[in-house]
Design an enzyme around this catalytic site. Structure first.
Site, short mmCIF file in Angstrom:
data_model
loop_
_atom_site.label_atom_id
_atom_site.label_comp_id
_atom_site.label_asym_id
_atom_site.label_seq_id
_atom_site.Cartn_x
_atom_site.Cartn_y
_atom_site.Cartn_z
N HIS A 35 1.69 4.55 -2.79
CA HIS A 35 1.78 6.00 -2.60
C HIS A 35 3.14 6.52 -3.06
O HIS A 35 3.24 7.55 -3.74
CB HIS A 35 1.60 6.34 -1.12
CG HIS A 35 0.20 6.22 -0.62
ND1 HIS A 35 -0.86 6.85 -1.23
CD2 HIS A 35 -0.32 5.58 0.46
CE1 HIS A 35 -1.98 6.58 -0.55
NE2 HIS A 35 -1.67 5.82 0.48
N HIS A 49 3.54 6.60 -6.81
CA HIS A 49 2.71 7.67 -7.36
C HIS A 49 3.45 9.00 -7.25
O HIS A 49 3.55 9.77 -8.22
CB HIS A 49 1.36 7.72 -6.61
CG HIS A 49 0.30 8.50 -7.30
ND1 HIS A 49 -1.00 8.55 -6.84
CD2 HIS A 49 0.33 9.28 -8.41
CE1 HIS A 49 -1.72 9.31 -7.65
NE2 HIS A 49 -0.95 9.78 -8.60
N HIS A 54 0.83 -1.20 0.00
CA HIS A 54 0.00 0.00 0.00
C HIS A 54 0.87 1.26 0.00
O HIS A 54 0.69 2.16 -0.84
CB HIS A 54 -0.90 -0.03 1.24
CG HIS A 54 -1.85 1.12 1.36
ND1 HIS A 54 -3.18 1.02 1.06
CD2 HIS A 54 -1.67 2.41 1.76
CE1 HIS A 54 -3.78 2.18 1.27
NE2 HIS A 54 -2.87 3.05 1.69
N GLU A 55 1.80 1.33 0.94
CA GLU A 55 2.64 2.53 1.06
C GLU A 55 3.58 2.69 -0.12
O GLU A 55 3.89 3.82 -0.53
CB GLU A 55 3.41 2.51 2.38
CG GLU A 55 2.54 2.52 3.63
CD GLU A 55 1.54 3.68 3.67
OE1 GLU A 55 1.85 4.75 3.11
OE2 GLU A 55 0.45 3.50 4.24
#
Length: 401
Positions: free
Chosen positions: A193, A196, A189-190
């Protein structure tokens, strides 16, 4: 409180639930006045600035049509029977005569004692994200080799996990890694980020490098969806598959269904106050309680205390914010399905999206990636995935658990 609600001891769960909401109830009039005053403030500003409503004012910055908001709520209403099936399955797997609100967070599938070293977690994430292509994997590998990640707990370190950084410097990922399955998904998940931000900083000038909250959870959730797909393809043991399915279903419940319920509550409250109605704390509780009955269905005992939950949601003081969790999650699931089914064309669109930062309005950026949030289709596609996962877990509950 969260840990206590996951306790296997039902008396602990009930006690924590009642203690928390008894305390909020003791302050319900003050909390009601505080919240309705915040809603009236938003109404004043939106009216003064000539917006049609507080909803229109809140969505203006992202250039989001209110239809996106209402489409989400209507689409989830159409799929509430799936949520009701989920509640029935939870009741069955927990083996209780009555399912209460304090039974929603305890795992409904026995912990499989799955532990993973950091090296194993890295390998799992890299294999899970293989569909994103060699360039993405190559760039992400720098996160493992060049010191992007602070893995371990330390004195004074904040709890949880997050990704952060400044323009021109690679992003940093802070974890408190404990080796659980949830920690592996948190890593994916991190890193979503982080990548991105990495691509947006790389492709955009500073002024356009920062992406909005509307799209902020897309890259992170997409990574989790791809990792889950990979693990399910590799996992044959019924109990471990059930554990994985439970993990993903819970994300749907908490991020899509629950946040949409929050969004509907906001819409109702702002709408009524905007129309001149006076809302007491009792009326707020009545609205919130009825929404819980609608969303969770007849197999759930909707405890009276849950009517006060609105008072402890800080996001309500940042109006019309929570819907972005549900739209972002749905967009990510839709994009992950496109990547798995189409391959390279979908990957190219997605990587272009990651590099777009804030160079256009968020709905436009997602349209270019292949998801049109102005229409119900992405929500419907996400609900199709939810139904497939739910059906498999129902089958496993009947045959293997």
């Amino acid at each position: 409180y969260g840990q206590l609600l996951e306790s296997q001891n039902r008396d602990v769960r009930r006690g924590a639930f009642e203690a928390l909401y008894d305390t909020y109830t003791a302050w319900k009039n003050t909390l009601g006045d505080t919240f309705t005053s915040a809603v009236k403030k938003e109404r004043f500003y939106s009216k003064t600035r000539k917006y049609e409503s507080s909803l229109h004012a809140a969505l203006h910055e992202d250039n989001v049509d209110p239809e996106v908001y209402t489409n989400l709520i209507e689409s989830i209403h159409d799929h509430l029977p799936l949520m009701h099936r989920y509640v029935r399955l939870r009741k069955k797997l927990l083996g209780v005569d009555e399912l209460h609100m304090y039974d929603l967070y305890v795992p409904m599938v026995a912990d499989q004692d799955m532990e993973f070293s950091r090296e194993e977690a890295k390998e799992m994430v890299q294999e899970g994200l293989h569909p994103l292509g060699n360039q993405y994997l190559h760039d992400m590998s720098a996160g493992f080799s060049d010191g992007w990640i602070d893995w371990l707990e330390n004195r004074g370190k904040t709890s949880g996990a997050y990704s952060w950084g400044t323009y021109g410097v690679h992003p940093y990922v802070l974890l408190n890694y404990q080796g659980t399955l949830n920690d592996v998904f948190t890593l994916a998940h991190e890193l979503g980020h982080a990548m991105h931000s990495f691509y947006s900083d790389q492709k955009q000038e500073f002024v356009n490098s920062h992406y909005t909250i509307f799209v902020a959870e897309v890259a992170s959730t997409l990574n989790e969806a791809l990792l889950m797909d990979d693990l399910l393809k590799k996992t044959k043991d019924p109990k471990k598959r059930a554990y994985l399915l439970n993990h993903f279903l819970e994300q749907f419940r908490g991020t899509v269904f629950r946040q949409t319920m929050f969004a509907e509550f906001e819409m109702i409250v702002h709408g009524r106050i905007g129309a001149g109605e006076a809302l007491t704390s009792e009326k707020l509780c009545e609205i919130y309680y009825e929404l819980n009955e609608k969303y969770y269905g007849s197999d759930m005992v909707v405890d009276k205390a849950i009517a006060m939950e609105w008072a402890r949601i800080p996001h309500f003081y940042r109006p019309f914010y929570v819907y972005k969790y549900a739209t972002g999650f749905s967009a990510a699931v839709s994009l992950s399905q496109q990547i798995l089914e189409e391959g390279e064309p979908a990957v190219e669109r997605y990587l272009e999206f990651l590099g777009s930062g804030g160079s256009d309005y968020p709905v436009n950026l997602l349209q270019k990636a292949g998801v049109d949030m102005s229409k119900p289709e992405p929500i419907v596609q996400a609900m199709k995935v939810f139904e497939e996962l739910l059906s498999e877990l129902e089958h496993l509950a009947d045959t293997a658990l």
